[in-house]
Design a protein around this motif. Structure first.
Motif, PDB file in Angstrom:
ATOM      1  N   ARG A   1       0.834  -1.195   0.000  1.00  0.00           N
ATOM      2  CA  ARG A   1       0.000   0.000   0.000  1.00  0.00           C
ATOM      3  C   ARG A   1       0.870   1.247   0.000  1.00  0.00           C
ATOM      4  O   ARG A   1       1.887   1.300   0.709  1.00  0.00           O
ATOM      5  N   GLU A   2       0.457   2.239  -0.763  1.00  0.00           N
ATOM      6  CA  GLU A   2       1.256   3.461  -0.844  1.00  0.00           C
ATOM      7  C   GLU A   2       0.371   4.689  -0.686  1.00  0.00           C
ATOM      8  O   GLU A   2      -0.808   4.695  -1.071  1.00  0.00           O
ATOM      9  N   PHE A   3       0.976   5.720  -0.149  1.00  0.00           N
ATOM     10  CA  PHE A   3       0.300   6.995   0.017  1.00  0.00           C
ATOM     11  C   PHE A   3       0.087   7.646  -1.333  1.00  0.00           C
ATOM     12  O   PHE A   3       0.967   7.627  -2.201  1.00  0.00           O
ATOM     13  N   VAL A   4      -1.081   8.265  -1.501  1.00  0.00           N
ATOM     14  CA  VAL A   4      -1.398   8.964  -2.738  1.00  0.00           C
ATOM     15  C   VAL A   4      -1.506  10.467  -2.499  1.00  0.00           C
ATOM     16  O   VAL A   4      -0.828  11.263  -3.149  1.00  0.00           O
ATOM     17  N   ALA A   5      -2.360  10.852  -1.554  1.00  0.00           N
ATOM     18  CA  ALA A   5      -2.600  12.278  -1.318  1.00  0.00           C
ATOM     19  C   ALA A   5      -3.176  12.473   0.071  1.00  0.00           C
ATOM     20  O   ALA A   5      -3.826  11.585   0.614  1.00  0.00           O
ATOM     21  N   GLY A   6      -2.942  13.655   0.616  1.00  0.00           N
ATOM     22  CA  GLY A   6      -3.491  13.996   1.917  1.00  0.00           C
ATOM     23  C   GLY A   6      -3.992  15.428   1.931  1.00  0.00           C
ATOM     24  O   GLY A   6      -3.497  16.283   1.179  1.00  0.00           O
ATOM     25  N   VAL A   7      -4.964  15.677   2.782  1.00  0.00           N
ATOM     26  CA  VAL A   7      -5.530  17.019   2.916  1.00  0.00           C
ATOM     27  C   VAL A   7      -5.693  17.318   4.402  1.00  0.00           C
ATOM     28  O   VAL A   7      -6.120  16.478   5.183  1.00  0.00           O
ATOM     29  N   SER A   8      -5.317  18.522   4.779  1.00  0.00           N
ATOM     30  CA  SER A   8      -5.400  18.910   6.173  1.00  0.00           C
ATOM     31  C   SER A   8      -6.842  19.157   6.582  1.00  0.00           C
ATOM     32  O   SER A   8      -7.763  19.107   5.764  1.00  0.00           O
ATOM     33  N   ARG A   9      -7.044  19.441   7.827  1.00  0.00           N
ATOM     34  CA  ARG A   9      -8.387  19.517   8.396  1.00  0.00           C
ATOM     35  C   ARG A   9      -9.263  20.564   7.738  1.00  0.00           C
ATOM     36  O   ARG A   9     -10.473  20.364   7.565  1.00  0.00           O
ATOM     37  N   ARG A  10      -8.657  21.687   7.385  1.00  0.00           N
ATOM     38  CA  ARG A  10      -9.429  22.787   6.812  1.00  0.00           C
ATOM     39  C   ARG A  10      -9.451  22.785   5.292  1.00  0.00           C
ATOM     40  O   ARG A  10     -10.091  23.647   4.697  1.00  0.00           O
ATOM     41  N   GLY A  11      -8.744  21.830   4.689  1.00  0.00           N
ATOM     42  CA  GLY A  11      -8.729  21.747   3.235  1.00  0.00           C
ATOM     43  C   GLY A  11      -7.435  22.198   2.588  1.00  0.00           C
ATOM     44  O   GLY A  11      -7.142  21.828   1.451  1.00  0.00           O
ATOM     45  N   VAL A  12      -6.682  22.995   3.267  1.00  0.00           N
ATOM     46  CA  VAL A  12      -5.342  23.383   2.837  1.00  0.00           C
ATOM     47  C   VAL A  12      -4.438  23.364   4.055  1.00  0.00           C
ATOM     48  O   VAL A  12      -4.875  23.687   5.150  1.00  0.00           O
ATOM     49  N   PRO A  13      -3.226  22.923   3.896  1.00  0.00           N
ATOM     50  CA  PRO A  13      -2.591  22.485   2.665  1.00  0.00           C
ATOM     51  C   PRO A  13      -2.962  21.056   2.261  1.00  0.00           C
ATOM     52  O   PRO A  13      -3.639  20.351   3.004  1.00  0.00           O
ATOM     53  N   THR A  14      -2.505  20.692   1.073  1.00  0.00           N
ATOM     54  CA  THR A  14      -2.613  19.329   0.572  1.00  0.00           C
ATOM     55  C   THR A  14      -1.211  18.815   0.270  1.00  0.00           C
ATOM     56  O   THR A  14      -0.249  19.600   0.212  1.00  0.00           O
ATOM     57  N   TYR A  15      -1.109  17.520   0.073  1.00  0.00           N
ATOM     58  CA  TYR A  15       0.201  16.914  -0.169  1.00  0.00           C
ATOM     59  C   TYR A  15       0.004  15.701  -1.059  1.00  0.00           C
ATOM     60  O   TYR A  15      -0.972  14.971  -0.899  1.00  0.00           O
ATOM     61  N   TYR A  16       0.956  15.502  -1.999  1.00  0.00           N
ATOM     62  CA  TYR A  16       0.794  14.434  -2.990  1.00  0.00           C
ATOM     63  C   TYR A  16       2.068  13.600  -3.109  1.00  0.00           C
ATOM     64  O   TYR A  16       3.180  14.113  -2.951  1.00  0.00           O
ATOM     65  N   ALA A  17       1.857  12.349  -3.429  1.00  0.00           N
ATOM     66  CA  ALA A  17       2.978  11.521  -3.833  1.00  0.00           C
ATOM     67  C   ALA A  17       3.500  12.036  -5.169  1.00  0.00           C
ATOM     68  O   ALA A  17       2.730  12.542  -5.993  1.00  0.00           O
ATOM     69  N   ASP A  18       4.779  11.907  -5.379  1.00  0.00           N
ATOM     70  CA  ASP A  18       5.377  12.404  -6.620  1.00  0.00           C
ATOM     71  C   ASP A  18       4.735  11.756  -7.859  1.00  0.00           C
ATOM     72  O   ASP A  18       4.614  12.390  -8.902  1.00  0.00           O
ATOM     73  N   SER A  19       4.326  10.520  -7.708  1.00  0.00           N
ATOM     74  CA  SER A  19       3.787   9.784  -8.855  1.00  0.00           C
ATOM     75  C   SER A  19       2.460  10.331  -9.354  1.00  0.00           C
ATOM     76  O   SER A  19       2.067  10.065 -10.495  1.00  0.00           O
ATOM     77  N   VAL A  20       1.764  11.100  -8.526  1.00  0.00           N
ATOM     78  CA  VAL A  20       0.451  11.607  -8.924  1.00  0.00           C
ATOM     79  C   VAL A  20       0.396  13.122  -8.967  1.00  0.00           C
ATOM     80  O   VAL A  20      -0.610  13.693  -9.392  1.00  0.00           O
ATOM     81  N   LYS A  21       1.455  13.767  -8.551  1.00  0.00           N
ATOM     82  CA  LYS A  21       1.473  15.227  -8.492  1.00  0.00           C
ATOM     83  C   LYS A  21       1.212  15.812  -9.870  1.00  0.00           C
ATOM     84  O   LYS A  21       1.807  15.397 -10.860  1.00  0.00           O
TER      85      LYS A  21
END
Length: 125
Positions: free
Chosen positions: A44-64
């Motif tokens: 299993r691998e991380f794809v994307a994350g979003v903070s509580r309020r919606g920003v910031p977000t963070y992406y795996a390089d493979s999907v950025k």
């Protein structure tokens, strides 16, 4: 919190697909939300994350640049918009919720406390 993912399916390479993850049971805005995926025979691998309020977000390089994660706290839902899909994006996608308020970004699956069932995304070449 209970999580219910939906939106998977079959799409051709270059196409797009949107996933949704609806939450219930607790205050949705208390959680950092993430999407993970697991391809056949792979971890299993991380794809994307979003903070509580919606920003910031963070992406795996493979999907950025191709995927976008966003949330609507009024609807208790997190989304993953996937564009320019590639066969390597084929996997079971799962949403997850983390109560950790001190860490960002949260990319390790062990830091997520609640998981939804997966939804299968298949990208044909």
């Amino acid at each position: 919190v209970q999580l219910q993912a939906s939106g998977g399916g079959l799409v051709q390479a270059g196409g797009f697909l949107g996933l949704s993850c609806a939450a219930s049971g607790r205050t949705f805005s208390n959680y950092v939300m993430g999407w993970f995926r697991q391809a056949p025979g792979k971890e299993r691998e991380f794809v994307a994350g979003v903070s509580r309020r919606g920003v910031p977000t963070y992406y795996a390089d493979s999907v950025k640049g191709r995927f976008t994660i966003f949330r609507d706290n009024t609807k208790n839902t997190v989304y993953l918009q996937m564009n320019s899909l590639e066969p390597d994006d084929t996997a079971v996608y799962s949403c997850a919720a983390s109560v950790d308020g001190a860490k960002w970004p949260i990319t390790n699956s062990y830091d997520y406390d609640y998981w939804g069932q997966g939804t299968l995304v298949t990208v044909s070449s």
